[in-house]
Scaffold this active site. Structure first.
Site, PDB file in Angstrom:
ATOM      1  CG  HIS A  52     -38.740  99.526 -37.930  1.00 21.20           C
ATOM      2  ND1 HIS A  52     -39.282 100.639 -37.384  1.00 21.20           N
ATOM      3  CD2 HIS A  52     -37.402  99.687 -37.832  1.00 21.20           C
ATOM      4  CE1 HIS A  52     -38.317 101.456 -36.960  1.00 21.20           C
ATOM      5  NE2 HIS A  52     -37.173 100.883 -37.222  1.00 21.20           N
TER       6      HIS A  52
ATOM      7  CG  HIS B 179     -26.306  83.161 -43.806  1.00 25.94           C
ATOM      8  ND1 HIS B 179     -27.052  82.023 -43.947  1.00 25.94           N
ATOM      9  CD2 HIS B 179     -25.694  83.073 -42.607  1.00 25.94           C
ATOM     10  CE1 HIS B 179     -26.901  81.258 -42.887  1.00 25.94           C
ATOM     11  NE2 HIS B 179     -26.076  81.871 -42.051  1.00 25.94           N
TER      12      HIS B 179
END
Length: 119
Positions: free
Chosen positions: A35, A26
């Site tokens: 990446h 979250h």
């Protein structure tokens, strides 16, 4: 390995790669061109700068910030903020070398062939 998990309010910018098995918790922010390799985990409320590579199975603890152009090695556990342009490995992760933050940095990170410079 299951697909990637993106939890509530995860904000992932353009040109990012979040591989299979990666978990983005979250309120994380991942900036352009970064990446997250397979099996990597970003705890809640993390901030990942531009052109960052988070290696295979690396864990970034909640609330951590990682600066632009940083490489986090496979299996590393990041427990403190990382400035831009460094390479960090180990448990807990520590600085091992500075990476070249030049314009080719993102291409180097995606091919796993970082160009290292002096500290």
């Amino acid at each position: 390995m299951p697909g990637a998990v993106l939890n509530t309010n995860a904000d992932i910018a353009a040109d990012c790669i979040v591989n299979s098995g990666a978990i983005i918790e979250h309120d994380c922010v991942i900036e352009r061109g970064s990446h997250a390799a397979p099996g990597s985990v970003l705890g809640g409320n993390c901030h990942v700068g531009q052109s960052v590579l988070i290696g295979l199975g690396a864990i970034v603890r909640p609330g951590i910030s990682i600066g632009d152009g940083t490489i986090i090695g496979a299996g590393a556990v990041v427990v403190s903020n990382m400035p831009g342009g460094v390479m960090a490995v180990g448990v807990p992760a520590s600085f091992q070398a500075r990476s070249d933050p030049g314009p080719d940095r993102l291409d180097d990170a995606r091919t796993c062939k970082p160009t290292l410079g002096a500290s």
